[in-house]
Write an enzyme that holds these catalytic residues in place. Structure first.
Site, short mmCIF file in Angstrom:
data_model
loop_
_atom_site.label_atom_id
_atom_site.label_comp_id
_atom_site.label_asym_id
_atom_site.label_seq_id
_atom_site.Cartn_x
_atom_site.Cartn_y
_atom_site.Cartn_z
N ARG A 26 40.57 6.57 37.78
CA ARG A 26 42.06 7.09 37.35
C ARG A 26 42.71 6.22 36.65
NH1 ARG A 26 42.28 10.02 42.07
NH2 ARG A 26 41.53 11.91 42.08
N LYS A 43 46.47 2.89 21.95
CA LYS A 43 45.90 4.23 21.84
C LYS A 43 44.10 3.92 22.11
CE LYS A 43 48.60 6.26 18.21
NZ LYS A 43 48.61 6.55 17.02
N GLU A 46 44.47 -3.14 6.93
CA GLU A 46 45.32 -2.62 7.89
C GLU A 46 46.58 -3.61 7.56
OE1 GLU A 46 45.49 0.00 9.71
OE2 GLU A 46 43.43 0.42 10.31
N LYS A 103 53.82 -4.31 14.39
CA LYS A 103 53.21 -3.09 15.15
C LYS A 103 54.00 -3.15 16.70
CE LYS A 103 49.53 -0.44 16.88
NZ LYS A 103 48.11 0.15 16.48
N GLU A 114 54.48 8.15 19.90
CA GLU A 114 54.65 8.67 18.42
C GLU A 114 55.18 10.15 18.31
OE1 GLU A 114 50.92 7.75 16.51
OE2 GLU A 114 51.08 9.60 15.12
N ARG A 163 56.49 5.73 14.91
CA ARG A 163 55.17 5.27 15.08
C ARG A 163 54.17 5.83 13.95
NH1 ARG A 163 51.52 3.62 20.30
NH2 ARG A 163 49.81 2.93 19.17
N ASN A 195 50.47 5.40 10.22
CA ASN A 195 49.30 6.28 9.81
C ASN A 195 49.30 6.28 8.34
OD1 ASN A 195 48.41 6.90 12.47
ND2 ASN A 195 50.12 8.54 12.61
N HIS A 199 46.26 7.03 6.44
CA HIS A 199 45.49 7.66 7.21
C HIS A 199 44.83 8.98 7.12
CE1 HIS A 199 46.10 3.74 9.02
NE2 HIS A 199 45.03 3.97 10.05
N HIS A 206 41.03 9.81 6.82
CA HIS A 206 40.15 10.32 8.05
C HIS A 206 39.37 11.28 7.19
CE1 HIS A 206 42.80 9.22 11.75
NE2 HIS A 206 42.12 8.30 11.27
N HIS A 210 36.25 1.72 8.11
CA HIS A 210 37.78 2.68 8.50
C HIS A 210 38.68 2.07 7.45
CE1 HIS A 210 41.12 4.44 10.50
NE2 HIS A 210 41.62 3.15 10.92
P1 NAD Z 1 33.97 -2.55 14.67
O1 NAD Z 1 34.41 -2.79 15.91
O2 NAD Z 1 32.70 -1.32 14.38
O3 NAD Z 1 33.63 -3.98 14.07
C1 NAD Z 1 33.01 -3.89 12.92
C2 NAD Z 1 31.73 -4.71 12.72
O4 NAD Z 1 32.10 -6.17 12.99
C3 NAD Z 1 30.77 -4.24 13.77
O5 NAD Z 1 29.43 -4.44 13.30
C4 NAD Z 1 30.77 -5.50 14.90
O6 NAD Z 1 29.63 -5.70 15.45
C5 NAD Z 1 31.11 -6.56 14.02
N1 NAD Z 1 31.70 -7.72 14.51
C6 NAD Z 1 32.93 -7.65 15.45
N2 NAD Z 1 33.62 -8.84 15.59
C7 NAD Z 1 32.68 -9.63 14.85
C8 NAD Z 1 32.69 -10.94 14.69
N3 NAD Z 1 33.54 -11.91 15.14
N4 NAD Z 1 31.84 -11.60 13.90
C9 NAD Z 1 30.79 -10.87 13.38
N5 NAD Z 1 30.63 -9.71 13.43
C10 NAD Z 1 31.67 -8.90 14.36
O7 NAD Z 1 35.08 -1.96 13.49
P2 NAD Z 1 36.65 -2.29 13.44
O8 NAD Z 1 36.61 -2.35 12.01
O9 NAD Z 1 36.85 -3.61 14.28
O10 NAD Z 1 37.35 -1.25 14.02
C11 NAD Z 1 37.44 -0.01 13.65
C12 NAD Z 1 37.68 1.24 14.88
O11 NAD Z 1 39.13 0.83 15.27
C13 NAD Z 1 37.49 2.64 14.18
O12 NAD Z 1 36.95 3.33 15.39
C14 NAD Z 1 39.13 3.21 14.34
O13 NAD Z 1 39.12 4.32 14.79
C15 NAD Z 1 39.57 2.06 15.36
N6 NAD Z 1 41.08 2.06 15.06
C16 NAD Z 1 41.95 2.06 16.03
C17 NAD Z 1 43.05 1.87 16.16
C18 NAD Z 1 44.10 2.05 17.56
O14 NAD Z 1 45.07 1.98 17.41
N7 NAD Z 1 43.38 2.37 18.78
C19 NAD Z 1 43.68 1.57 15.13
C20 NAD Z 1 43.09 1.21 14.12
C21 NAD Z 1 41.66 1.52 14.08
#
Ligand code: NAD
Length: 371
Positions: free
Chosen positions: A123, A145, A187, A229, A239, A243, A247, A250, A254, A268
């Site tokens: 939990r 999030k 971003e 942020k 949100e 907030r 987006n 986005h 999406h 993304h």
């Molecule tokens: P990811 O986590 O898939 O990383 C991208 C790639 O980079 C992966 O292949 C990973 O293995 C590699 N990688 C990571 N760090 C590395 C490093 N230091 N050196 C070499 N390779 C490395 O993707 P991302 O772009 O970091 O994140 C995208 C995700 O984030 C999506 O699922 C999106 O929905 C989410 N997101 C969430 C929020 C939130 O507020 N929670 C906000 C924006 C995006």
């Protein structure tokens, strides 16, 4: 290397925490995390790309804090029920207790999945984000999030669960593939576009050196983005209003991610950049901003070598109608109506309900025709 460390405090009352930003933070992870621990052990979840590159450094940085680790496959496909349940079961098999701390060590995929696992494990246990992509450092690791994707759409299953600490070591970005760095930059640009024209000016001048590895430029870009942020999340954690500005781009993003099957065709952050360009195009079409604004957005994305048009997405895309239908699955749908983030100019975004969908369709049709 270790140098300047910036601290951005996220003031959320009982859920307040610090985001620490600087080169060399992984080397001092033990010192940073120890105050949170009841006993000297942490469970770390990473991915199969980050693990081999950086897990030894994290283990060394944790010093006398015992570390167990699980590496999940890298990539967006991991963010679903199978790997999520694997992560939760692993944490239970490692006997992680209510007062223990789980560490998410990776990009946004790992951060979102591990944050959600921490939210439901017994939990709710505390977790530390050690984001290793630019996207995760400037966005996903901050704000709480967490979640996974469903066949019905992105991020539809999740929880709001704030981390107890975020350690953004900008040096770790050095191993990131250029494409992943630029996706995260989508971003970063978003922050300038949504609320800070002076930051957008700064990015036009310094974005290229940040992309080339300039640590001082990277530090400023990350710290400024996180500060923006944090201030928004403090004012509107759940949100209800402001907030939603985060987006920007986005709703389009999406739909494009769904249309490309959440695959390598479109990352993304790439979708966010294209989505921002489309949101400015739409704003201009609606007479909200000048023609200069979308042109300037696209010019900067192009100068950075980023995707900014639908034509930059390889392979087939569905038509405008289908893309609009995919937007309908977005979490930002209210009473069945789409909600867009539009702009009166660079740095002047606002939430818009009741947007004329005929104009959205025209913008998409023209963007698709440009392919
Ligand atoms: P990811 O986590 O898939 O990383 C991208 C790639 O980079 C992966 O292949 C990973 O293995 C590699 N990688 C990571 N760090 C590395 C490093 N230091 N050196 C070499 N390779 C490395 O993707 P991302 O772009 O970091 O994140 C995208 C995700 O984030 C999506 O699922 C999106 O929905 C989410 N997101 C969430 C929020 C939130 O507020 N929670 C906000 C924006 C995006």
């Amino acid at each position: 290397m270790s140098g300047r460390i910036d601290t951005v405090h996220v003031a959320l009352g009982a859920r307040a925490y610090d985001v620490r930003i600087g080169a060399g933070l992984i080397q001092r992870a033990g010192e940073e995390i120890r105050p949170l621990l009841r006993r000297p052990r942490v469970a770390v979840i990473t991915d199969e790309t980050v693990g081999p590159l950086h897990l030894d450094a994290l283990r060394a940085g944790l010093g006398d804090i015992a570390m167990t680790a699980l590496a999940l496959p890298a990539g967006e496909a991991t963010k679903g029920w199978p790997e999520f349940s694997r992560a939760v079961e692993w944490l239970l098999s490692e006997k992680v207790e209510r007062k223990d701390v789980v560490v998410a060590f990776g990009g946004g995929v790992i951060g979102d999945l591990v944050g959600f696992a921490s939210a439901v494990l017994r939990r709710g246990v505390r977790f530390v984000q050690i984001p290793t992509t630019l996207l995760a450092q400037v966005d996903s690791s901050v704000g709480g999030k967490t979640g996974i994707n469903s066949a019905h759409g992105k991020n539809l299953i999740g929880a709001l669960h704030q981390p107890a600490l975020v350690l953004a070591d900008i040096e770790v970005l050095g191993t990131l593939a250029p494409r992943d760095f630029l996706a995260g930059y989508g971003e970063v640009v978003k922050y300038g576009l949504l609320g800070d024209a002076a930051f957008f000016d700064w990015l036009e001048a310094h974005g290229p050196s940040a992309a080339q590895g300039d640590l001082a430029a990277r530090q400023h870009a990350v710290t400024h983005s996180v500060t923006m942020k944090a201030r928004i999340v403090e004012r509107d954690e759940t949100e209800e209003g402001e907030r939603a500005l985060l987006n920007l781009g986005h709703t389009f993003c999406h739909a494009l991610e769904a249309a490309t099957g959440y695959s390598d065709r479109l990352l993304h952050g790439e979708g966010v950049a294209i989505g921002c360009a489309l949101a400015f195009e739409l704003s201009q079409r609606l007479g909200l901003c000048s023609q200069e604004a979308p042109s300037r957005v696209r010019a900067h994305l192009k100068a950075m070598g980023m995707k900014c048009d639908l034509a930059d997405i390889p392979g087939e895309l569905p038509g405008a109608e289908r893309l609009i239908a995919l937007m309908g699955q977005d979490k930002k749908v209210v009473d069945g109506r789409l909600r867009f983030i539009l702009a009166r100019g660079i740095g002047e975004a606002f939430v818009a309900d009741g947007v004329d969908m005929a104009v959205v369709r025209t913008v998409l049709e023209e963007a698709l025709a440009g392919r």
